[in-house]
Design a protein around this motif. Structure first.
Motif, short mmCIF file in Angstrom:
data_model
loop_
_atom_site.label_atom_id
_atom_site.label_comp_id
_atom_site.label_asym_id
_atom_site.label_seq_id
_atom_site.Cartn_x
_atom_site.Cartn_y
_atom_site.Cartn_z
N LEU A 207 0.82 -1.20 0.00
CA LEU A 207 0.00 0.00 0.00
C LEU A 207 0.86 1.26 0.00
O LEU A 207 0.76 2.12 -0.88
N LEU A 208 1.74 1.36 1.00
CA LEU A 208 2.55 2.57 1.09
C LEU A 208 3.60 2.64 -0.01
O LEU A 208 3.95 3.73 -0.48
N GLY A 209 4.12 1.46 -0.40
CA GLY A 209 5.11 1.48 -1.49
C GLY A 209 4.51 2.00 -2.78
O GLY A 209 5.18 2.74 -3.53
N HIS A 210 3.26 1.63 -3.05
CA HIS A 210 2.60 2.13 -4.25
C HIS A 210 2.43 3.64 -4.18
O HIS A 210 2.74 4.36 -5.16
N ARG A 211 2.00 4.15 -3.01
CA ARG A 211 1.81 5.59 -2.88
C ARG A 211 3.15 6.33 -3.00
O ARG A 211 3.25 7.36 -3.69
N LEU A 212 4.18 5.80 -2.35
CA LEU A 212 5.48 6.47 -2.40
C LEU A 212 6.09 6.39 -3.80
O LEU A 212 6.81 7.32 -4.22
N SER A 213 5.81 5.31 -4.49
CA SER A 213 6.31 5.22 -5.87
C SER A 213 5.67 6.28 -6.76
O SER A 213 6.34 6.90 -7.60
N LEU A 214 4.37 6.51 -6.56
CA LEU A 214 3.69 7.57 -7.33
C LEU A 214 4.27 8.94 -6.99
O LEU A 214 4.50 9.77 -7.88
N ILE A 215 4.53 9.14 -5.69
CA ILE A 215 5.11 10.44 -5.29
C ILE A 215 6.48 10.62 -5.93
O ILE A 215 6.84 11.70 -6.45
N SER A 216 7.29 9.55 -5.92
CA SER A 216 8.62 9.64 -6.52
C SER A 216 8.55 9.89 -8.02
O SER A 216 9.34 10.66 -8.59
N ALA A 247 12.39 7.29 2.23
CA ALA A 247 11.22 6.80 2.97
C ALA A 247 10.91 5.35 2.59
O ALA A 247 10.55 4.54 3.45
N MET A 248 11.07 5.03 1.29
CA MET A 248 10.84 3.64 0.87
C MET A 248 11.83 2.70 1.55
O MET A 248 11.49 1.63 2.04
N SER A 249 13.09 3.11 1.59
CA SER A 249 14.11 2.27 2.22
C SER A 249 13.85 2.09 3.71
O SER A 249 13.93 0.97 4.25
N GLU A 250 13.53 3.18 4.39
CA GLU A 250 13.24 3.08 5.83
C GLU A 250 11.98 2.27 6.10
O GLU A 250 11.88 1.55 7.10
N LEU A 251 11.00 2.39 5.20
CA LEU A 251 9.78 1.61 5.36
C LEU A 251 10.08 0.12 5.31
O LEU A 251 9.57 -0.67 6.13
N ARG A 252 10.92 -0.29 4.38
CA ARG A 252 11.27 -1.71 4.28
C ARG A 252 12.02 -2.17 5.54
O ARG A 252 11.81 -3.29 6.03
N GLN A 253 12.88 -1.30 6.08
CA GLN A 253 13.61 -1.68 7.29
C GLN A 253 12.67 -1.81 8.49
O GLN A 253 12.79 -2.75 9.29
N VAL A 254 11.74 -0.87 8.61
CA VAL A 254 10.82 -0.92 9.75
C VAL A 254 9.89 -2.11 9.63
O VAL A 254 9.62 -2.84 10.61
N LEU A 255 9.37 -2.38 8.44
CA LEU A 255 8.46 -3.50 8.28
C LEU A 255 9.17 -4.84 8.42
O LEU A 255 8.53 -5.86 8.69
N GLY A 256 10.48 -4.84 8.23
CA GLY A 256 11.21 -6.08 8.44
C GLY A 256 11.16 -6.58 9.87
O GLY A 256 11.38 -7.76 10.14
N VAL A 257 10.86 -5.69 10.83
CA VAL A 257 10.72 -6.11 12.23
C VAL A 257 9.52 -7.03 12.40
O VAL A 257 9.54 -7.98 13.20
#
Length: 558
Positions: A207-216, A247-257
């Motif tokens: 969900l967030l990756g799609h939104r952030l990809s559009l923003i990028s 933000a995409m990179s940090e999102l992947r790191q946080v969700l990895g928890v």
């Protein structure tokens, strides 16, 4: 890592490293059992039926010295105490406690049975062999004493110890199985939570990756446009694009928890329309197409305006509940309720009892799906309940916040086994005290039976001075004759007056006894006469018949 020595050195003053009070408890137990043995001896001696008291006290003392060794050498000590019990019944309580302890600790059935049978046989054989020397006096009475003491001193305590040992081992095995089942349940719940967190992480990433990809993407287009139209603003667009990438990179790191970023595949892939009324109606229609009678009750507005996490949680609750209905109660009526009111969304899925036979216990699910749903709902700050209904059906009830907070602390229940363990410990202490009291009362009852059996055998056995009373004979003194029960009776004397034969020469006086010497016969009375000379020596014993008298019965007059 600290290694524990295999043979730790015992603490000073403590047996084998145990607390110092172990010696006190062992000494107190030995003293109590010895006092019971002395009580058995005292009860028999008080009745005047205990021959050789010094020997019996010596035997009890020998048993008291052997008794503390029963833990290290249970079999030999039991056999030795059985022999001592055959010599003196006061050693019976010591043998009873030794038999109980051996039977409780011995696991092998044949060895336990052989030891108890050998102890009982030794007790009977010793009592039989020792009867003429230190026992009742005759071999049959010694055999009877051994047969009376063997059940109370060996067999009954051995049976009680066997039952106690089997119960103790069974409880230990059940406790171990319960602990293993609890660990397996916790592991399964942890696996289900991990899997559900992985799903949540994947959904948030999509969900967030799609939104952030559009923003990028838009920031990149804006960067190219500003490069020509307004170069001074180009750096701002570059900053937006770089921030979006970070933000995409940090999102992947946080969700990895939460877990590995897995993906749902197939028709169950979650989209932006997931959790809306149309999506829930599609799930209900799909269940109806599968042959399940499902009814949807929707209250309140649609969920399309709510956050994606709430909508996807609602979708997962309905989908998992209907999947369980398809699996375990396909012929039951199902009601799906969605109530969107205010700040909460309540979802309930209830099914009635299936008309067919109940589902076998072995074919039921593991409950991991419900555990995953609970994890998902509680991570959003909601509540989840799933339990069978009294009518035989099942109900799933989830309450989701319409707007979950930024920081959600999941509800963590306390360890399920803590209260049970505490209760078991308390119950174990109370049960241990009750068990000890029961065993003490049982041992007291066995001691009473030992005393009664010993007294009965000794009381019924003939004594050396017993036998038929000797008869008076000529030459005995007057005191010796009266000591044998020959006492003059005035009524018999009066009846014999005028009917007796002449007295022997040198007679100074005669005695006419009644009991044991005078007999009532038809038509008369057979009278015995004992005549004494001047030196009170018996010189003649005569018997003669006195005719009966109608007016009176002289032998009835004292």
């Amino acid at each position: 890592m600290v290694r524990t020595p295999l043979n730790p050195r015992p603490a000073p003053g403590s047996p084998r490293g145990g607390p110092p009070s172990a010696w006190v408890r062992a000494a107190a137990g030995t003293a109590g059992v010895v006092l019971l043995g002395l009580g058995v001896f005292a009860a028999v001696a008080w009745a005047g039926l205990a021959p050789h008291p010094s020997f019996q006290l010596l035997v009890i003392a020998a048993g008291a010295l052997l008794f503390p060794l029963r833990g290290r050498f249970p079999g030999p000590v039991l056999l030795a105490l059985a022999v001592l019990t055959g010599l003196a019944g006061g050693a019976g309580p010591l043998a009873a406690v030794a038999a109980y302890g051996l039977a409780r600790r011995t696991v092998r059935v044949r060895r336990r049975a052989r030891l108890l049978a050998a102890a009982a046989a030794l007790l009977v054989a010793t009592a039989t062999a020792a009867a003429p020397v230190v026992g009742p006096g005759r071999v049959p009475y010694g055999l009877a004493l051994g047969l009376a003491l063997a059940p109370t001193a060996v067999i009954v305590p051995g049976l009680v110890g066997t039952a106690q040992g089997q119960q103790r081992r069974l409880v230990r095995a059940l406790r171990e199985r319960g602990d293993a089942a609890e660990r397996a349940r916790l592991a399964a719940d942890s696996e289900a939570r991990t899997h559900e967190r992985s799903r949540i992480a994947a959904e948030m990433h999509d969900l967030l990756g799609h939104r952030l990809s559009l923003i990028s993407l838009h920031a990149g287009g804006l960067e190219l446009a500003l490069d020509r139209a307004a170069p001074e603003l180009r750096e701002e667009a570059v900053l937006v694009r770089r921030t979006t990438r970070d933000a995409m990179s940090e999102l992947r790191q946080v969700l990895g928890v939460l877990g590995p970023l897995g993906r749902d595949a197939g028709p169950g892939v979650l989209t932006d329309a997931t959790g809306t009324r149309a999506d829930v109606e599609a799930l209900v229609a799909e269940s109806r197409g599968g042959g399940v009678a499902v009814r949807l009750d929707w209250t309140g507005p649609d969920l399309d305006g709510r956050p994606a996490a709430v909508r996807r949680a609602a979708h997962r609750v309905v989908r998992e509940a209907l999947t369980n209905v398809h699996r375990y109660a396909p012929s039951a009526h199902v009601t799906v309720g969605v109530a969107h009111e205010g700040a909460a969304v309540r979802i309930t899925v209830r099914n009635g009892a299936p008309p067919g036979p109940p589902v076998p216990a072995g074919s039921r699910g593991t409950g991991r799906g419900l555990t995953g749903l609970r994890e998902r709902v509680e991570l959003l700050g909601g509540s989840f309940e799933a339990a069978p209904l009294p009518s035989g059906g099942f109900a799933v009830d989830a309450v989701l916040p319409a707007e979950p907070g930024d920081a959600v602390v999941p509800h963590t229940a306390g360890p399920r086994g803590a209260g049970a363990v505490a209760g078991a410990e308390g119950g174990g202490a109370e049960g241990g005290a009750a068990n000890a009291l029961t065993l003490a009362l049982g041992l007291g009852a066995l001691c009473v039976l030992m005393a009664l059996a010993t007294a009965f055998v000794y009381g019924s056995a003939p004594r050396p001075d017993s036998g038929p009373r000797p008869l008076p004979r000529v030459g005995m003194t007057y005191d010796e004759v009266t000591g044998l029960g020959v006492v003059d009776n005035r009524a018999v004397r009066a009846a014999a007056t005028g009917h007796e034969p002449p007295r022997p020469a040198g007679t100074a006086g005669c005695a006419y006894p009644f009991n044991g010497a005078t007999e009532i016969r038809p038509g008369g009375l057979l009278v015995a006469r004992y005549c004494f000379d001047a030196g009170q020596r018996l010189i003649a014993i005569d018997r003669f018949t006195v005719p009966s008298v109608r007016d009176a019965s002289p032998w009835e007059t004292p």
